[in-house]
Design an enzyme around this catalytic site. Structure first.
Site, PDB file in Angstrom:
ATOM      1  N   LYS A 161      36.544 -43.357  -6.178  1.00 29.72           N
ATOM      2  CA  LYS A 161      36.248 -42.470  -7.304  1.00 29.72           C
ATOM      3  C   LYS A 161      35.971 -43.272  -8.575  1.00 29.72           C
ATOM      4  CE  LYS A 161      37.886 -39.250  -4.401  1.00 29.72           C
ATOM      5  NZ  LYS A 161      39.135 -38.819  -3.794  1.00 29.72           N
TER       6      LYS A 161
ATOM      7  N   TRP B  70      45.256 -31.794  -2.881  1.00 27.43           N
ATOM      8  CA  TRP B  70      45.748 -33.143  -2.612  1.00 27.43           C
ATOM      9  C   TRP B  70      47.264 -33.199  -2.640  1.00 27.43           C
ATOM     10  CZ3 TRP B  70      42.718 -35.648   0.207  1.00 27.43           C
ATOM     11  CH2 TRP B  70      41.332 -35.608   0.015  1.00 27.43           C
TER      12      TRP B  70
ATOM     13  N   ASP C 110      49.542 -40.059  -7.560  1.00 25.75           N
ATOM     14  CA  ASP C 110      48.258 -40.222  -6.871  1.00 25.75           C
ATOM     15  C   ASP C 110      47.162 -40.188  -7.934  1.00 25.75           C
ATOM     16  OD1 ASP C 110      45.883 -40.044  -5.533  1.00 25.75           O
ATOM     17  OD2 ASP C 110      46.439 -38.318  -4.297  1.00 25.75           O
TER      18      ASP C 110
HETATM   19  C1  LIG Z   1      39.927 -38.476  -2.768  1.00 31.06           C
HETATM   20  C2  LIG Z   1      41.384 -38.242  -2.966  1.00 31.06           C
HETATM   21  C3  LIG Z   1      42.316 -38.487  -1.959  1.00 31.06           C
HETATM   22  C4  LIG Z   1      41.915 -38.945  -0.567  1.00 31.06           C
HETATM   23  O1  LIG Z   1      41.466 -40.223  -0.581  1.00 31.06           O
HETATM   24  P1  LIG Z   1      41.016 -40.973   0.771  1.00 31.06           P
HETATM   25  O2  LIG Z   1      40.728 -42.330   0.244  1.00 31.06           O
HETATM   26  O3  LIG Z   1      39.839 -40.247   1.309  1.00 31.06           O
HETATM   27  O4  LIG Z   1      42.164 -40.948   1.698  1.00 31.06           O
HETATM   28  C5  LIG Z   1      43.646 -38.285  -2.227  1.00 31.06           C
HETATM   29  N1  LIG Z   1      44.057 -37.856  -3.438  1.00 31.06           N
HETATM   30  C6  LIG Z   1      43.179 -37.597  -4.435  1.00 31.06           C
HETATM   31  C7  LIG Z   1      43.702 -37.129  -5.755  1.00 31.06           C
HETATM   32  C8  LIG Z   1      41.822 -37.784  -4.231  1.00 31.06           C
HETATM   33  O5  LIG Z   1      40.964 -37.534  -5.225  1.00 31.06           O
END
Ligand SMILES: *Cc1c(COP(=O)(O)O)cnc(C)c1O
Length: 360
Positions: A196, A102, A172
């Protein structure tokens, strides 16, 4: 009907209580004779749902009035470009820490807008430990420092919040938001895709210090300007109303559980149990540095990967779903977010021990 235990990395399991409440009020929300999904986002009913959700999130995370909370679309991935577009503020470089897949995606996207300095990386240790604060080669003139507190795919998690001085810190937090207390004041911007630990896919939460707004790059599309969304209370266009509503139900549920402090205790206990089951066996393994093991995503391998398929089949028969590791790393991954009950982890450990007895 039986609900099975769901270890999906995302979209992930939601609390039963939340789904039941949504089911109960799906056709007729609070006696209004229609679904929340069918209401105008500008109706006083929906606006009150939206405002309550924001306030509950503010309460849970201790978000001060210095910050705007935005309910957006486009996933965390869209934030990979919105962040440089909005936070460069005339500067031409940003610092990024690379701890896995990521981080790399965020870096790649930011590189379209500015010089990216990778000021710390886990590359040398095969992405099994995060760089220490001392190892970070921070630049005082960077527009911001971006990092990924929890790498959802690798299962690698920071055990500290990087200190970046006057440079705004951007995180993030997609897979770890609300899993434990966090001092929001240390951050310039926090973002998280909802699917999540917050709610259904389609909603992205952004928490941004208000003084950072109003500097979007020239030519940016309207929808990519945080200030547009902040000024319109995230209703510049039609927001993802159902996701926002469901997130609000999850926030209420979290409050009922005792908030993020109570969740942290449960989450730590869940993770400790599972890692301990892995560590005390010669059959299962997790390569992460102990201090950087994720509380939310627990990848593990079997001693013989020829057994992976059988493990997954039998796990599914035992009511344990979505344990397959990410396609890029293989093996298994148990995602144990807030909504995954401790009993699910206990059931997984039981299953793992039985499987080991039969096949080791
Ligand atoms: C799932 C995830 C993403 C991507 O998220 P989307 O909503 O599919 O764009 C980005 N960063 C992390 C840490 C993630 O777990």
């Amino acid at each position: 009907m039986t609900r099975k235990y769901n270890f999906s990395a995302g979209p992930a399991g939601l609390p039963d209580e939340v789904l039941l409440q949504a089911q109960e009020e799906l056709l007729d929300w609070h006696g209004k004779g229609l679904s929340i999904m069918e209401m105008s986002h500008r109706s006083k009913e929906f606006v009150s749902v939206a405002e309550t959700a924001e306030q509950d999130l503010r309460d849970l995370m201790g978000i001060s009035s210095d910050y705007k909370v935005l309910f957006l679309q486009g996933g965390a991935t869209t934030q990979f470009s919105m962040i440089p577009m909005n936070l460069l503020r005339g500067k031409n470089s940003a610092d990024y820490i690379n701890t896995g897949i990521w981080s790399k995606k965020a870096i790649k996207e930011a590189s379209r807008f500015c010089d990216v300095n990778v000021v710390g990386s886990s590359e040398e240790n095969g992405f099994t430990a995060v760089p220490t604060q001392d190892a970070l080669q921070l630049n005082a003139d960077a527009a911001y420092l971006h990092y990924t507190p929890n790498e959802t795919i690798g299962g690698l998690e920071f055990d500290y919040v990087p200190q970046s001085g006057d440079v705004p810190l951007v995180a993030d937090l997609s897979s770890t938001i609300l899993s434990r207390p966090l001092d929001v004041d240390q951050f310039g911007l926090i973002y998280a895709g909802a699917q999540k630990n917050i709610g259904p896919a389609g909603l992205t939460v952004v928490i941004v210090r208000a003084d950072l707004l109003g500097n979007v790059v020239a030519g940016a599309p309207t929808m990519f300007d945080y200030k547009v969304h902040a000024d319109a209370d995230s209703m510049s266009n039609t927001p993802p109303t159902f996701g926002w509503y469901l997130a609000g139900l999850v926030f209420k549920w979290l409050k009922d559980q005792g908030g993020v402090k109570a969740m942290a205790e449960i989450n730590q206990r869940k993770a400790d149990k599972l890692y301990s089951a892995i560590d005390t066996s010669d059959f299962y393994a997790n390569p992460m540095a102990v201090a950087n093991r994720s509380w939310m995503n627990v990848p593990f391998t079997l001693a013989d990967d020829a057994l992976d398929k059988l493990f997954l089949e039998q796990a599914e028969e035992a009511g344990l779903l979505n344990l397959k590791g990410h396609r890029s790393v293989g093996g298994m991954r148990a995602s144990i977010y807030n909504a995954v009950p401790e009993a699910a982890v206990d059931a997984l450990i039981d299953f793992m021990q039985q499987f080991e007895k039969q096949h080791a």
